[in-house]
Design a protein around this motif. Structure first.
Motif, mmCIF file in Angstrom:
data_model
loop_
_atom_site.group_PDB
_atom_site.id
_atom_site.type_symbol
_atom_site.label_atom_id
_atom_site.label_comp_id
_atom_site.label_asym_id
_atom_site.label_seq_id
_atom_site.Cartn_x
_atom_site.Cartn_y
_atom_site.Cartn_z
ATOM 1 N N LYS A 56 65.591 17.243 -68.684
ATOM 2 C CA LYS A 56 66.430 16.071 -68.958
ATOM 3 C C LYS A 56 65.680 14.780 -68.633
ATOM 4 N N LEU A 57 64.890 14.794 -67.561
ATOM 5 C CA LEU A 57 64.077 13.626 -67.237
ATOM 6 C C LEU A 57 63.106 13.341 -68.380
ATOM 7 N N TYR A 58 62.479 14.379 -68.908
ATOM 8 C CA TYR A 58 61.563 14.206 -70.044
ATOM 9 C C TYR A 58 62.334 13.660 -71.255
ATOM 10 N N SER A 59 63.482 14.254 -71.532
ATOM 11 C CA SER A 59 64.283 13.856 -72.700
ATOM 12 C C SER A 59 64.828 12.438 -72.582
ATOM 13 N N SER A 60 64.874 11.900 -71.366
ATOM 14 C CA SER A 60 65.394 10.539 -71.192
ATOM 15 C C SER A 60 64.476 9.485 -71.803
ATOM 16 N N ASP A 61 63.185 9.811 -71.963
ATOM 17 C CA ASP A 61 62.250 8.861 -72.572
ATOM 18 C C ASP A 61 61.030 9.599 -73.124
ATOM 19 N N PRO A 62 61.231 10.430 -74.151
ATOM 20 C CA PRO A 62 60.108 11.216 -74.681
ATOM 21 C C PRO A 62 58.977 10.366 -75.250
ATOM 22 N N ASP A 63 59.300 9.174 -75.759
ATOM 23 C CA ASP A 63 58.247 8.299 -76.293
ATOM 24 C C ASP A 63 57.282 7.860 -75.188
ATOM 25 N N LYS A 64 57.838 7.532 -74.023
ATOM 26 C CA LYS A 64 56.994 7.118 -72.898
ATOM 27 C C LYS A 64 56.064 8.260 -72.485
ATOM 28 N N PHE A 65 56.620 9.471 -72.400
ATOM 29 C CA PHE A 65 55.819 10.612 -71.955
ATOM 30 C C PHE A 65 54.796 11.023 -73.011
ATOM 31 N N THR A 66 55.149 10.870 -74.282
ATOM 32 C CA THR A 66 54.188 11.152 -75.356
ATOM 33 C C THR A 66 53.031 10.171 -75.291
ATOM 34 N N GLU A 67 53.346 8.900 -75.098
ATOM 35 C CA GLU A 67 52.298 7.890 -74.966
ATOM 36 C C GLU A 67 51.428 8.177 -73.744
ATOM 37 N N MET A 68 52.057 8.597 -72.650
ATOM 38 C CA MET A 68 51.326 8.924 -71.427
ATOM 39 C C MET A 68 50.330 10.057 -71.679
ATOM 40 N N ALA A 69 50.765 11.101 -72.382
ATOM 41 C CA ALA A 69 49.888 12.244 -72.662
ATOM 42 C C ALA A 69 48.732 11.848 -73.578
ATOM 43 N N HIS A 70 49.014 11.061 -74.599
ATOM 44 C CA HIS A 70 47.959 10.629 -75.524
ATOM 45 C C HIS A 70 46.955 9.705 -74.819
ATOM 46 N N THR A 71 47.464 8.811 -73.984
ATOM 47 C CA THR A 71 46.585 7.908 -73.236
ATOM 48 C C THR A 71 45.716 8.693 -72.264
ATOM 49 N N ALA A 72 46.304 9.681 -71.589
ATOM 50 C CA ALA A 72 45.547 10.521 -70.656
ATOM 51 C C ALA A 72 44.456 11.298 -71.392
ATOM 52 N N LEU A 73 44.773 11.809 -72.560
ATOM 53 C CA LEU A 73 43.770 12.522 -73.353
ATOM 54 C C LEU A 73 42.639 11.587 -73.761
ATOM 55 N N ASP A 74 42.986 10.406 -74.237
ATOM 56 C CA ASP A 74 41.961 9.430 -74.624
ATOM 57 C C ASP A 74 41.074 9.066 -73.441
ATOM 58 N N TYR A 75 41.690 8.866 -72.270
ATOM 59 C CA TYR A 75 40.914 8.520 -71.084
ATOM 60 C C TYR A 75 40.008 9.681 -70.665
ATOM 61 N N ALA A 76 40.532 10.892 -70.698
ATOM 62 C CA ALA A 76 39.726 12.074 -70.322
ATOM 63 C C ALA A 76 38.500 12.191 -71.217
ATOM 64 N N LYS A 77 38.660 11.852 -72.496
ATOM 65 C CA LYS A 77 37.524 11.919 -73.432
ATOM 66 C C LYS A 77 36.410 10.969 -73.023
ATOM 67 N N THR A 78 36.754 9.859 -72.371
ATOM 68 C CA THR A 78 35.719 8.910 -71.945
ATOM 69 C C THR A 78 35.003 9.376 -70.678
ATOM 70 N N CYS A 79 35.588 10.319 -69.970
ATOM 71 C CA CYS A 79 35.015 10.778 -68.697
ATOM 72 C C CYS A 79 34.236 12.087 -68.812
ATOM 73 N N VAL A 80 34.600 12.900 -69.775
ATOM 74 C CA VAL A 80 33.944 14.202 -69.934
ATOM 75 C C VAL A 80 32.590 13.987 -70.600
ATOM 76 N N PRO A 81 31.549 14.629 -70.069
ATOM 77 C CA PRO A 81 30.209 14.445 -70.641
ATOM 78 C C PRO A 81 30.149 14.798 -72.130
ATOM 79 N N ALA A 82 29.270 14.101 -72.839
ATOM 80 C CA ALA A 82 29.081 14.355 -74.270
ATOM 81 C C ALA A 82 28.722 15.817 -74.479
#
Length: 144
Positions: A56-82
């Motif tokens: 229910k907490l997730y369902s209260s703002d799925p757009d925020k959590f989706t953005e959080m996951a995409h941003t985290a993935l993008d950031y992880a890509k900048t940290c993981v070695p080529a």
């Protein structure tokens, strides 16, 4: 050494060996906590999360959590070695750090009186699994 114990422990992101030669002498050898053993959530963990209402907490703002996951993935890509791929554990760690300071999460766990820190990581894994669902496990036809 009669009565000695040697046990291997694997517990949510921690791997170690517990040695007990005598009842008053025990040693714990743990791997560096940066060693990630994170996998996808299992059925029991999903049931624990939903029984505490985290769905229910997730369902209260799925757009925020989706953005959080995409941003985290993008950031992880900048940290993981080529040449290396981003792993689920890399992204979960980033989301976990965001969840820890998220006002809605803090208010939710206070309201539910959930003091254990593992809810942060479980919810982070839940977010990631909702945004990037686990693929179905199927068997390939066996070759004769």
């Amino acid at each position: 050494m009669a009565g000695s114990q040697i046990r291997l422990f694997i517990h949510r992101r921690h791997l170690g060996i517990f040695l007990a030669a005598y009842s008053d002498w025990a040693v714990w050898f743990g791997l560096d906590p940066k060693v990630s053993l994170t996998m996808s959530l299992d059925t029991e963990q999903i049931h624990r999360l939903t029984s505490k209402g985290f769905d229910k907490l997730y369902s209260s703002d799925p757009d925020k959590f989706t953005e959080m996951a995409h941003t985290a993935l993008d950031y992880a890509k900048t940290c993981v070695p080529a040449g290396e791929k981003v792993r689920v554990g890399d992204v979960v760690l980033i989301i976990t750090n965001a969840v820890r300071i998220l006002p809605s999460f803090e208010a939710y766990v206070q309201k539910k009186k959930l003091k254990e820190k593992y809810w942060q990581e479980l919810f982070a894994e839940y977010i990631l699994e909702q945004v990037f669902p686990q693929p179905e496990l199927t068997k390939k036809p066996s070759k004769p």
